[in-house]
Scaffold this motif. Sequence first.
Motif, PDB file in Angstrom:
ATOM      1  N   HIS A   9       0.823  -1.203   0.000  1.00  0.00           N
ATOM      2  CA  HIS A   9       0.000   0.000   0.000  1.00  0.00           C
ATOM      3  C   HIS A   9       0.865   1.265   0.000  1.00  0.00           C
ATOM      4  O   HIS A   9       0.519   2.265  -0.645  1.00  0.00           O
ATOM      5  N   PHE A  59      -0.211  -0.951  14.001  1.00  0.00           N
ATOM      6  CA  PHE A  59      -0.191  -2.122  13.126  1.00  0.00           C
ATOM      7  C   PHE A  59       0.946  -2.072  12.111  1.00  0.00           C
ATOM      8  O   PHE A  59       0.897  -2.733  11.081  1.00  0.00           O
ATOM      9  N   GLY A  93       3.077  -4.076   7.267  1.00  0.00           N
ATOM     10  CA  GLY A  93       1.825  -4.037   7.997  1.00  0.00           C
ATOM     11  C   GLY A  93       1.648  -5.341   8.757  1.00  0.00           C
ATOM     12  O   GLY A  93       1.894  -6.418   8.209  1.00  0.00           O
ATOM     13  N   ALA A  96      -3.043  -8.667  10.156  1.00  0.00           N
ATOM     14  CA  ALA A  96      -4.293  -8.418  10.869  1.00  0.00           C
ATOM     15  C   ALA A  96      -5.300  -7.890   9.873  1.00  0.00           C
ATOM     16  O   ALA A  96      -4.936  -7.374   8.818  1.00  0.00           O
ATOM     17  N   GLY A  97      -6.532  -8.021  10.201  1.00  0.00           N
ATOM     18  CA  GLY A  97      -7.567  -7.431   9.361  1.00  0.00           C
ATOM     19  C   GLY A  97      -7.913  -8.299   8.168  1.00  0.00           C
ATOM     20  O   GLY A  97      -7.533  -9.460   8.091  1.00  0.00           O
ATOM     21  N   GLY A  98      -8.654  -7.735   7.219  1.00  0.00           N
ATOM     22  CA  GLY A  98      -9.106  -8.519   6.076  1.00  0.00           C
ATOM     23  C   GLY A  98      -9.270  -7.654   4.871  1.00  0.00           C
ATOM     24  O   GLY A  98      -8.752  -6.576   4.816  1.00  0.00           O
TER      25      GLY A  98
END
Lengths: 98, 371
Positions: A9, A59, A93, A96-98
């Motif tokens: 990103h 994060f 990063g 975690a997350g989706g």
Amino acid sequence: MIRVVLPAHLKNLAHVTGEVRVEVAGPPTQREVLDALEAAYPMLRGTIRDRHSGARRPFVRFYACERDLSHEPPDAPLPEEVVVGKEPFIVLGAMAGG
Amino acid sequence: MSIVRVLVGTRKGAFLLTSDERRRDWTVDGPHFGGWEIYHLTGSPVAPDRLYASQSGGWFGQLIQRSDDGGRSWAPVGNDFAYAGDVGEHLWYDGTPRPWEFKRIWHLEPSRHDPDTVYAGAEDAALYVSTDGGEKWTELTALRQHPSGPGWQPGAGGMCLHTIILDPVHRDRIYVAISAAGAFRSDDGGASWLPINKGLRSAEIPDQDSETGHCVHRLAQHPSRPDTLFMQKHWDVMRTDDAGGSWREVSGDLPSDFGFPIAVHAHEPETIYVVPITSDSLHYPPDGRLRVYRSRTGGEHWEPLTEGLPQSHCYVNVLRDAMAVDTLDECGIYFGTSGGQVYHSADAGDSWAPIVRDLPPVLSVEVQVLP
């Protein structure tokens, strides 16, 4: 020159592909490397460190030489392999997350 | 022939949907900023190709992106959202004090007059303004520092400033809404603020006459009647005809008066739209039927609009910033769902069709009519 690996990103945001290289004035530390990175790529300000406290975002992690440097003091010297360009300083990063 | 451009913010990027004024055939452009949450994407009323996007994510924080060519290219602008002066504290969910902490920008509201001036609503609640196209942001501190501020508590979605209305007649008048502090009005460009919550009733707070603490989900205004505002509250659809001086309930015969968005027809100031949701614990339409409700009487009397919308097994939600109207003669209505559908009606709600069905969950929908 310090080699820095950015997560996908942030590569997109900075319009770079592959590693980036930054030059630091003083002894290489996390703070010096990130200061140089943000000076070269101002759009990254606030994405890796909080703009005001300077703290690493929760994060985001910093790895180098197969070690997690995330909790090292920001002014601690970086490993010699990073300083001489043998190994990159990796910003990533957290998983975690989706 | 005019061009209609629908600006869609989603959990995983931004999309631009374009058609001519017949609104039958659409092109879908995106994702822009793939993988990032786009809480809001909107355009300047005076320079429609000037777009602003709020781009955020749990890993890398908040960015604001600007386009000067209608979304063909973008560049990040300023993302320094500082709480000015004494940061202070508000109440946390458990009633304990907690310092204000910036999390994201929920809503961007470009000026009606100047393409370089844009307002931003933040979580934790604060109002910012930029007068240089988003490069530098300044907090309008009087809102957060209102004497009631230390008593504000977050709603379930966070303590977000999600609605900003720049009054079309009174140039210094601004309305904002905060979950769950309530609605506020400034008559001096943000230098001072008045809570405008008289008449709201919320079972979730102990004092029904409290000037703040109401969970306002959305405000809407028709430009020809600036003193009339419509509100979708947590529960209840409300209206005021004196610029927030007092509110009265107009939920009438809705099957549920819980919901998030509310919108006003572009040419009929007493025609309003809501999307009833079952309850605050069941964020999907009653009976699994996705129905937009339209009132042609400014509330109280509502009709279900169902043609083209799923009428069985539908369990999506429609969020507060995810409904918009266009300004064509036959007013178009647009909304996006948590299931990734963007529906539109080219006949003021009589019939509906999906523009796209499988986007990421939709956070915001805006529409522009371009000459």
